[in-house]
Motif scaffolding. Structure first.
Motif, PDB file in Angstrom:
ATOM      1  N   UNK A 190      97.588 -61.550  11.538  1.00 32.75           N
ATOM      2  CA  UNK A 190      97.600 -60.142  11.960  1.00 32.75           C
ATOM      3  C   UNK A 190      96.492 -59.814  12.965  1.00 32.75           C
ATOM      4  N   UNK A 191      95.459 -60.656  13.035  1.00 39.22           N
ATOM      5  CA  UNK A 191      94.387 -60.376  13.991  1.00 39.22           C
ATOM      6  C   UNK A 191      94.605 -61.081  15.327  1.00 39.22           C
ATOM      7  N   UNK A 192      95.027 -62.338  15.274  1.00 38.68           N
ATOM      8  CA  UNK A 192      95.091 -63.122  16.527  1.00 38.68           C
ATOM      9  C   UNK A 192      96.500 -63.621  16.853  1.00 38.68           C
ATOM     10  N   UNK A 210      94.495 -71.193  16.636  1.00 39.41           N
ATOM     11  CA  UNK A 210      94.445 -70.458  15.368  1.00 39.41           C
ATOM     12  C   UNK A 210      93.030 -70.396  14.844  1.00 39.41           C
ATOM     13  N   UNK A 211      92.907 -70.060  13.542  1.00 37.40           N
ATOM     14  CA  UNK A 211      91.571 -69.943  12.956  1.00 37.40           C
ATOM     15  C   UNK A 211      90.960 -71.305  12.680  1.00 37.40           C
ATOM     16  N   UNK A 214      93.325 -65.611  25.000  1.00 36.98           N
ATOM     17  CA  UNK A 214      91.926 -65.734  24.622  1.00 36.98           C
ATOM     18  C   UNK A 214      91.165 -66.300  25.817  1.00 36.98           C
ATOM     19  N   UNK A 232      86.134 -57.448  17.754  1.00 37.82           N
ATOM     20  CA  UNK A 232      86.713 -58.364  18.750  1.00 37.82           C
ATOM     21  C   UNK A 232      87.513 -59.439  18.035  1.00 37.82           C
ATOM     22  N   UNK A 233      88.756 -59.723  18.509  1.00 34.33           N
ATOM     23  CA  UNK A 233      89.538 -60.780  17.865  1.00 34.33           C
ATOM     24  C   UNK A 233      88.777 -62.099  17.886  1.00 34.33           C
ATOM     25  N   UNK A 234      88.660 -62.724  16.724  1.00 30.21           N
ATOM     26  CA  UNK A 234      87.923 -63.977  16.636  1.00 30.21           C
ATOM     27  C   UNK A 234      88.794 -65.001  15.903  1.00 30.21           C
ATOM     28  N   UNK A 235      88.633 -66.261  16.274  1.00 33.55           N
ATOM     29  CA  UNK A 235      89.502 -67.304  15.739  1.00 33.55           C
ATOM     30  C   UNK A 235      88.910 -67.961  14.489  1.00 33.55           C
ATOM     31  N   UNK A 236      88.430 -67.127  13.575  1.00 39.34           N
ATOM     32  CA  UNK A 236      87.924 -67.636  12.292  1.00 39.34           C
ATOM     33  C   UNK A 236      88.237 -66.606  11.226  1.00 39.34           C
ATOM     34  N   UNK A 237      88.465 -67.093  10.011  1.00 41.98           N
ATOM     35  CA  UNK A 237      88.666 -66.168   8.909  1.00 41.98           C
ATOM     36  C   UNK A 237      87.346 -65.504   8.560  1.00 41.98           C
ATOM     37  N   UNK A 273      97.880 -62.695  20.269  1.00 42.86           N
ATOM     38  CA  UNK A 273      97.130 -63.374  21.329  1.00 42.86           C
ATOM     39  C   UNK A 273      97.571 -64.838  21.395  1.00 42.86           C
ATOM     40  N   UNK A 274      97.776 -65.445  20.223  1.00 46.15           N
ATOM     41  CA  UNK A 274      98.224 -66.834  20.180  1.00 46.15           C
ATOM     42  C   UNK A 274      99.609 -66.988  20.801  1.00 46.15           C
ATOM     43  N   UNK A 301      84.977 -68.453  18.568  1.00 49.50           N
ATOM     44  CA  UNK A 301      85.807 -68.354  19.775  1.00 49.50           C
ATOM     45  C   UNK A 301      86.395 -66.951  19.814  1.00 49.50           C
ATOM     46  N   UNK A 302      86.456 -66.386  21.007  1.00 56.39           N
ATOM     47  CA  UNK A 302      86.825 -64.976  21.118  1.00 56.39           C
ATOM     48  C   UNK A 302      87.993 -64.741  22.066  1.00 56.39           C
ATOM     49  N   UNK A 303      88.543 -63.579  21.912  1.00 57.25           N
ATOM     50  CA  UNK A 303      89.570 -63.129  22.844  1.00 57.25           C
ATOM     51  C   UNK A 303      89.357 -61.655  23.058  1.00 57.25           C
ATOM     52  N   UNK A 304      89.788 -61.113  24.196  1.00 58.01           N
ATOM     53  CA  UNK A 304      89.494 -59.714  24.474  1.00 58.01           C
ATOM     54  C   UNK A 304      90.383 -58.734  23.712  1.00 58.01           C
ATOM     55  N   UNK A 305      91.636 -58.701  24.050  1.00 52.25           N
ATOM     56  CA  UNK A 305      92.537 -57.791  23.349  1.00 52.25           C
ATOM     57  C   UNK A 305      93.628 -58.614  22.696  1.00 52.25           C
TER      58      UNK A 305
END
Lengths: 404, 171
Positions: free
Chosen positions: A33-35, A101-102, A217, B96-101, A38-39, A208-212
């Motif tokens: 639900x968060x990324x 992914x995470x 990302x 900010x969307x981050x790729x970690x839980x 974006x993925x 690791x980040x992504x903007x919106x």
């Protein structure tokens, strides 16, 4: 319908039996639900800007793409370990592993000794996480010509584990175009080196980040931009160094805002390791030999859907190294399974815009004779049937040769 | 005449001290006004989260820190310090969307009667999140100052991850 599916599979398995393969193993957490969104965008961009272009560049060298894409609920540690373990390949094959992914790392592990992260693979049990290091070692041991591992995930510590609005991607609403120079640079990178390379989106203990959420990302954006600016002198080191520099520069020099217009301040440094030696490029274009008798269909269990069948049909029709009459005959057999007014719709490189359409028969004949179509890819769900079960529409991404 | 002179002298004297008496009269007690910083903190906090969370957090009768199996009751005199840390607007800017839980490293529980709110921090992604008593996520944000980690480090001084997070926060 079943009749011609089996027919096509038997024909193709025989035709491609002697072919070299480029395996694309992709695991993308598109449901998070968060990324997730974006993925999805990053995967789409990777497929159209990297995978299709590489496939088109290596097709003339006898390489056939084997696309194993796991998204949504199919992304799991079980599928990942099984796919990696079960993969068999020859010494001329190429393996590309991609994870989006995470990720995370244990606090009890040294960043120097173990710089790579562990992948959550769309689940929440830390015990089931798969280390990137394991994937890399397993794939390296397969003995392929080149093994490339790309991971887009956090590398931040988790004790639970053993300015513009966003990066503006150069949106291309036409077909994918590939110049000879670009094609040679890609061929040099994939065929001019033997060994293994690995890159991850952030160094040990970093996130690791992504903007919106609905954009790419930072790492994927930099990866694709660097890939698209490959020159004749590019090597894996220079390519990855450029990805690192672009990712860091994009974050540091830009003014990034999130969805609410608030300024984003983060840092991220991708990390890579290359272990490759330059090797002679294959000069002769390889013509896969057609055996006298078709072999038994093997390892094609996952190819039972029409998208894959039409994907392989189109690449077969487009294979100029095979006899034109044989290709014509096959098409004439399959044509009867399509409705009389069946059409092919061409999808743009980015987005899902239809840029052109053609009757399927005309398109098949164009595929057989045209020298500018390098690749025709049928996306998932790209074949639509009418109420009588005949093929009515086929969606296609094309990679076209475009020399200035 | 003498009486009049005496009377005038008294009047003069009174007039002479009049200003002093006047000031003293208009400001009988020199009281230092109390600056109500807590109200400002609460307002800032509520603006970024919500009034209901702010009511529980700023009205908390009991605050406890939980890390692993250790529970530490925050003394009352430290409540104001926590409120000060929590009210930093910079830490409610973005998620900010981050790729970690999100990994809950330490949790601060604010208890106000039957109501409670939990604030958890993650050292890896440097984020914090608020959860209701039912464990439902209310909001999460990126942390741009290390103050909450400094506070937790002071509470758990032997924790190496907290110590490293504080040390490397701004790098």
């Amino acid at each position: 319908m079943k009749r011609y599916v089996i027919l096509v599979l038997v024909a193709f398995s025989a035709i491609f039996a002697g072919a070299k393969n480029i395996y694309w193993l992709k695991f993308v957490d598109t449901d998070d639900r968060h990324i997730g969104k974006m993925d999805q965008s990053s995967l789409h961009a990777f497929n159209t800007h990297v995978m299709n272009v590489v496939n088109a560049s290596l097709a003339s060298d006898g390489y056939t793409a084997v696309n194993k894409e796991y998204t949504g609920s199919d992304t799991s540690p079980e599928n990942c370990t099984r796919t990696v373990s079960d993969l068999t390949c020859s010494s001329d094959d190429i393996i590309v592993f991609l994870y989006m992914g995470h990720g995370g790392r244990s606090t009890r592990e040294s960043g120097e000794e173990h710089p790579w992260s562990q992948m959550w693979l769309a689940q929440n049990n830390p015990e089931k996480m798969v280390p990137v290091e394991w994937v890399h070692k397993q794939l390296k041991a397969k003995g392929a010509r080149l093994c490339l591992v790309v991971t887009m995930c956090c590398n931040s510590e988790d004790p639970g584990i053993s300015p513009k609005a966003s990066p503006k991607f150069l949106t291309n609403f036409g077909a994918t175009k590939l110049a000879s120079e670009e094609m040679n640079a890609i061929r040099k990178l994939f065929l001019g080196y033997k060994g293994d390379v690995i890159i991850t989106s952030s160094k040990a203990k970093e996130s690791s980040w992504g903007p919106t959420s609905d954009n790419l990302d930072f790492f994927s954006d930099a990866f694709i931009r660097s890939f698209e600016s490959l020159g004749n002198n590019s090597s894996w080191n220079s390519f990855f160094s450029d990805v690192c520099a672009k990712t860091t520069a994009t974050i540091e020099n830009g003014v990034w805002e999130d969805e609410n217009g608030r300024i984003i301040k983060v840092t991220q440094h991708p990390f890579f390791k290359t272990n490759v030696v330059p090797t002679d490029m294959p000069n002769d274009k390889v013509n896969p030999e057609v055996p006298d008798k078709p072999d038994v269909v093997e390892d094609r269990d996952d190819k039972t859907n029409l998208d894959d069948v039409f994907g392989e049909l189109f690449s077969y029709l487009n294979n100029k190294s095979l006899d034109l009459n044989t290709r014509r005959e096959l098409w004439d057999m399959i044509k009867s399974e399509c409705s009389s007014n069946a059409i092919v719709k061409f999808i743009s490189q980015d987005g899902e815009m239809i840029i052109d359409r053609k009757p399927i028969d005309k398109y098949a004949r164009r595929l057989m004779t045209s020298n500018i179509i390098l690749l025709a890819v049928v996306p998932k769900g790209g074949v639509k049937l009418n109420s009588e079960g005949a093929v009515q529409e086929v969606y296609v991404y094309e990679v076209i040769k475009s020399d200035k | 005449m003498r009486k009049i002179k005496h009377y005038l002298a008294v009047v003069c004297l009174v007039c002479l001290f009049m200003p002093c008496l006047g000031v003293a009269k208009s400001n009988p007690k020199r009281v230092v006004k109390r600056v109500n910083v807590e109200a400002t903190y609460k307002r800032d906090f509520a603006e970024r989260t919500s009034d209901s969370i702010a009511d529980i957090v700023f009205g908390a009768k009991r605050i406890v820190l939980v890390k692993d199996s250790v529970t530490y009751v925050v003394p009352r005199y430290q409540h104001a310090l926590l409120m000060h840390i929590l009210s930093d607007k910079g830490n409610y800017e973005t998620d900010i969307p981050v790729f970690a839980h999100f990994s809950k490293y330490a949790t601060i529980k604010f208890i106000n009667g039957k109501k409670s709110v939990c604030l958890s921090v993650d050292c890896g992604t440097k984020k914090w999140l608020f959860e209701g008593a039912d464990g439902k996520e209310l909001c999460r944000y990126n942390l741009f100052s290390a103050e909450i980690f400094r506070y937790l480090h002071a509470a758990f001084p032997n924790d190496s991850l907290l110590s490293e997070t504080v040390k490397n926060f701004y790098l």
